[in-house]
Motif scaffolding. Structure first.
Motif, PDB file in Angstrom:
ATOM      1  N   UNK A 331       0.828  -1.196   0.000  1.00 39.58           N
ATOM      2  CA  UNK A 331       0.000   0.000   0.000  1.00 39.58           C
ATOM      3  C   UNK A 331       0.868   1.253   0.000  1.00 39.58           C
ATOM      4  N   UNK A 332       1.965   1.241   0.802  1.00 38.15           N
ATOM      5  CA  UNK A 332       2.869   2.390   0.805  1.00 38.15           C
ATOM      6  C   UNK A 332       3.522   2.601  -0.541  1.00 38.15           C
ATOM      7  N   UNK A 333       3.931   1.482  -1.193  1.00 39.37           N
ATOM      8  CA  UNK A 333       4.524   1.599  -2.528  1.00 39.37           C
ATOM      9  C   UNK A 333       3.527   2.162  -3.523  1.00 39.37           C
ATOM     10  N   UNK A 334       2.264   1.711  -3.412  1.00 35.76           N
ATOM     11  CA  UNK A 334       1.215   2.239  -4.301  1.00 35.76           C
ATOM     12  C   UNK A 334       0.982   3.723  -4.032  1.00 35.76           C
ATOM     13  N   UNK A 335       1.046   4.113  -2.735  1.00 29.17           N
ATOM     14  CA  UNK A 335       0.888   5.533  -2.387  1.00 29.17           C
ATOM     15  C   UNK A 335       1.994   6.365  -3.035  1.00 29.17           C
ATOM     16  N   UNK A 336       3.248   5.868  -2.946  1.00 30.62           N
ATOM     17  CA  UNK A 336       4.349   6.597  -3.568  1.00 30.62           C
ATOM     18  C   UNK A 336       4.179   6.680  -5.081  1.00 30.62           C
ATOM     19  N   UNK A 337       3.741   5.562  -5.694  1.00 30.35           N
ATOM     20  CA  UNK A 337       3.515   5.560  -7.138  1.00 30.35           C
ATOM     21  C   UNK A 337       2.380   6.512  -7.503  1.00 30.35           C
ATOM     22  N   UNK A 338       1.358   6.593  -6.627  1.00 27.61           N
ATOM     23  CA  UNK A 338       0.253   7.519  -6.866  1.00 27.61           C
ATOM     24  C   UNK A 338       0.742   8.958  -6.859  1.00 27.61           C
ATOM     25  N   UNK A 339       1.670   9.284  -5.923  1.00 26.28           N
ATOM     26  CA  UNK A 339       2.196  10.627  -5.883  1.00 26.28           C
ATOM     27  C   UNK A 339       2.918  10.990  -7.169  1.00 26.28           C
ATOM     28  N   UNK A 340       3.733  10.059  -7.662  1.00 21.03           N
ATOM     29  CA  UNK A 340       4.440  10.327  -8.927  1.00 21.03           C
ATOM     30  C   UNK A 340       3.459  10.472 -10.084  1.00 21.03           C
ATOM     31  N   UNK A 341       2.407   9.614 -10.064  1.00 20.88           N
ATOM     32  CA  UNK A 341       1.426   9.679 -11.149  1.00 20.88           C
ATOM     33  C   UNK A 341       0.645  10.993 -11.120  1.00 20.88           C
ATOM     34  N   UNK A 342       0.368  11.478  -9.905  1.00 20.11           N
ATOM     35  CA  UNK A 342      -0.358  12.755  -9.803  1.00 20.11           C
ATOM     36  C   UNK A 342       0.474  13.892 -10.383  1.00 20.11           C
ATOM     37  N   UNK A 343       1.762  13.886 -10.079  1.00 19.94           N
ATOM     38  CA  UNK A 343       2.631  14.918 -10.636  1.00 19.94           C
ATOM     39  C   UNK A 343       2.654  14.847 -12.157  1.00 19.94           C
ATOM     40  N   UNK A 344       2.690  13.621 -12.673  1.00 17.89           N
ATOM     41  CA  UNK A 344       2.698  13.457 -14.136  1.00 17.89           C
ATOM     42  C   UNK A 344       1.389  13.948 -14.738  1.00 17.89           C
ATOM     43  N   UNK A 348       0.629  16.852 -17.548  1.00 18.46           N
ATOM     44  CA  UNK A 348      -0.121  16.521 -18.758  1.00 18.46           C
ATOM     45  C   UNK A 348      -1.393  17.353 -18.859  1.00 18.46           C
ATOM     46  N   UNK A 349      -2.039  17.622 -17.698  1.00 16.75           N
ATOM     47  CA  UNK A 349      -3.252  18.434 -17.703  1.00 16.75           C
ATOM     48  C   UNK A 349      -2.956  19.844 -18.186  1.00 16.75           C
ATOM     49  N   UNK A 350      -1.826  20.364 -17.731  1.00 15.28           N
ATOM     50  CA  UNK A 350      -1.458  21.711 -18.175  1.00 15.28           C
ATOM     51  C   UNK A 350      -1.258  21.733 -19.688  1.00 15.28           C
ATOM     52  N   UNK A 351      -0.541  20.713 -20.215  1.00 16.24           N
ATOM     53  CA  UNK A 351      -0.330  20.656 -21.671  1.00 16.24           C
ATOM     54  C   UNK A 351      -1.659  20.503 -22.422  1.00 16.24           C
ATOM     55  N   UNK A 352      -2.530  19.624 -21.922  1.00 14.25           N
ATOM     56  CA  UNK A 352      -3.821  19.399 -22.602  1.00 14.25           C
ATOM     57  C   UNK A 352      -4.696  20.637 -22.582  1.00 14.25           C
ATOM     58  N   UNK A 353      -4.665  21.366 -21.449  1.00 11.76           N
ATOM     59  CA  UNK A 353      -5.467  22.578 -21.371  1.00 11.76           C
ATOM     60  C   UNK A 353      -4.977  23.602 -22.393  1.00 11.76           C
TER      61      UNK A 353
END
Length: 579
Positions: A331-344, A348-353
């Motif tokens: 779960x902690x590893x998934x949390x860390x991966x979620x943080x990286x994914x949110x940053x990504x 991407x949201x900024x570029x798409x906007x």
């Protein structure tokens, strides 16, 4: 947790038990009615067979001759008796066939009866129409038998005068065999055959014979419906039964089936025991899970909760230290991966906007420019009409409608039918400009005409097909716009038989549509208007419908090009669809 699991299970178990009881009862009723239907089929065969035998005998020449003659002819009589004996012996359910003459005292019969209760049923010499008697007893060389007799007057085939009576007796024991096969209610049910007077003619219980049904089941006859078949519940407590009936309309008889009600309880007891076992097992598993969660999961999760409580929305998610490979570590590893994914996703949201704003600005420019032209073209249309220049007026009117649909009051979505009208106006303008150069066909699913779609998706594709496909071809060409519903999606296809593209050109166009392609490379590859139009439609599709909605292109040189895409079906206008 224990209560939240047990309460739904108890409700589910109760619901399953009640539903099972009802389904079992209904299934037994339907099965019972079908069983009675099969029994009635056998009974109807016997009744019809007896009717056919009687018709054969009353019209037989020897019978008519013997009964019409002034004196008894022993030879004819012997032939008649022999013929009746052959008929009786060929049918196992017929015990006797008798002919009673109006003039002669001797009765012709296939059986020797020592005693008969038929006179107690009916005076045969007073019968004026065909009828069935109730069940009664006769005695012959094999002992007592219960029989049912069919009687009909025997009349002359020449002058229709009364010559006598024909009686065909059926063995109750033979026909009652049909009440046991197939079995009613898994062998626990009872069956009775009742005539129009309510007397029992045949039954699985021989003690019921010749008794009124009302004597055994008071009030039952009044409860039966007038339908061909039906069912009802009779009695209370231990005597409660399901009563089924099936009518035989040819003679007015009725088959009645009785199924004990406790049969359903025995079948449903299994469901009840299974439900109790499931609830008990769920309770034990729940207790174990609660203890496990309290000891192994709660404390590490509290640590993760405190970490999440310190999150700064403007900063990246803090890392969770993963020192174990168990579920909490994962779960902690998934949390860390979620943080990286949110940053990504943020990047991407900024570029798409930015891309979406750019595409919206281009679409807005396409709306603003025609808005000025629309009022001007309206004036040109009326001037052309006053000058009797109909072709100019038609062309201006089509162009005006084309621009009005493009504006669409500033809204991004409109019905499919409006998009089709937009293409038709464009085609009308181009047909005047390029007469006899192209034909455009529409194959549209009528069920999709009122569904909503992003505007201005098809017209650029049709324009590409005309300008870069048909015009470069010698002779006339054809464009087909196809729309169908498939797997919950609206599937669009624009097909032309124009000049097509080489494989190198097709690869360049496809590469130009890639969303992550380098911008400078796009500008180089997309220098032509065909790439620009396709790229604009492709980006709008991806921005509004997601990455799976992009266009697909297929082409062969000198054969034609097909461009397709699929979008979700929208039932109503949704200007905030992107949200």
């Amino acid at each position: 947790m224990l209560v939240s699991i047990l309460i739904p299970l108890l409700f589910l178990g109760s619901f399953a038990f009640i539903t099972s009881s009802r389904v079992t009862e209904e299934k037994t009723k339907l099965s019972g009615i079908e069983t009675l239907r099969q029994m009635d089929g056998n009974l109807r065969f016997i009744i019809q067979d007896v009717e056919n035998i009687s018709l054969f005998l009353i019209s037989q020449g020897d019978v008519q001759q013997y009964l019409s003659s002034a004196s008894e002819d022993e030879k004819v009589r012997s032939r008649i008796v022999g013929m009746m004996m052959n008929l009786a012996s060929s049918k196992k359910y017929i015990t006797d066939i008798s002919i009673v003459s109006r003039k002669f005292p001797t009765t012709m019969s296939t059986a020797t009866l020592y005693d008969s209760n038929l006179p107690q049923q009916v005076d045969i010499r007073k019968v004026t129409d065909k009828m069935w008697t109730g069940v009664y007893q006769v005695k012959d060389y094999s002992g007592l038998k219960n029989v049912i007799t069919f009687i009909r007057p025997l009349r002359s085939t020449h002058h229709y005068g009364d010559l006598g009576w024909l009686a065909i007796s059926i063995d109750e024991k033979a026909i009652s065999q049909y009440w046991s096969q197939p079995k009613l209610g898994e062998g626990r049910g009872q069956v009775a055959l009742v005539n129009e007077e309510g007397l029992i003619l045949s039954a699985t219980e021989k003690d019921w014979l010749a008794k009124p049904l009302e004597e055994l089941y008071p009030g039952l006859t009044r409860e039966f419906s007038a339908n061909l078949y039906g069912s009802m519940t009779y009695g209370e407590g231990a005597n409660k039964q399901t009563m089924l009936h099936f009518r035989e309309p040819s003679v007015g008889w009725m088959l009645i089936g009785m199924i004990p009600y406790d049969q359903y309880s025995a079948q449903n007891r299994y469901i009840l025991l299974l439900t109790i076992a499931a609830v008990a097992l769920a309770a034990m598993i729940s207790v174990g899970l609660i203890l496990f969660v309290a000891q192994r999961v709660t404390n590490p999760l509290r640590l993760l909760t405190r970490l999440l409580a310190k999150i700064d929305p403007d900063a990246p998610l803090p890392l969770f230290p993963t020192n174990s490979s168990d579920e909490i570590g994962k779960l902690g590893a998934s949390y860390n991966m979620l943080g990286r994914h949110i940053e990504k996703l943020k990047a991407e949201l900024i570029r798409n906007e930015a891309r979406k704003k750019e595409a919206d600005i281009l679409a807005l420019q396409a709306q603003i420019n025609p808005h000025f032209l629309y009022n001007t073209l309206s004036s040109v249309h009326w001037i052309a009409l006053m000058a009797d220049e109909k072709r100019i007026a038609d062309m201006v009117e089509a162009l005006s409608d084309f621009l009005r649909i493009s504006l669409n009051q500033g809204k991004e979505f409109y019905p499919v039918r409006q998009e089709i009208a937009h293409i038709q106006n464009y085609a009308q303008v181009q047909a005047i400009r390029f007469p006899d150069k192209f034909n455009i066909d529409f194959i549209i699913d009528d069920n999709l005409q009122d569904k909503y779609m992003l505007k201005l998706l098809l017209q650029p594709l049709v324009e590409n097909a005309l300008i870069h496909g048909i015009q470069k071809k010698e002779g006339a060409g054809a464009i087909t716009v196809y729309l169908e519903q498939k797997d919950g999606m609206m599937c669009f296809l624009v097909l032309d038989d124009g000049i097509g593209m080489t494989e190198e050109r097709l690869a360049a166009v496809r590469a130009n549509l890639l969303p992550n392609a380098n911008r400078e490379q796009k500008e180089i590859r997309g220098s032509t208007s065909v790439s620009y139009g396709l790229r604009n439609v492709n980006e709008r599709l991806i921005l509004h419908y997601g990455p799976d909605a992009g266009i697909e292109i297929e082409s062969r040189l000198h054969a034609g090009t097909r461009v397709s895409f699929s979008i979700p079906i929208l039932e109503e206008r949704d200007e905030n669809h992107d949200s």
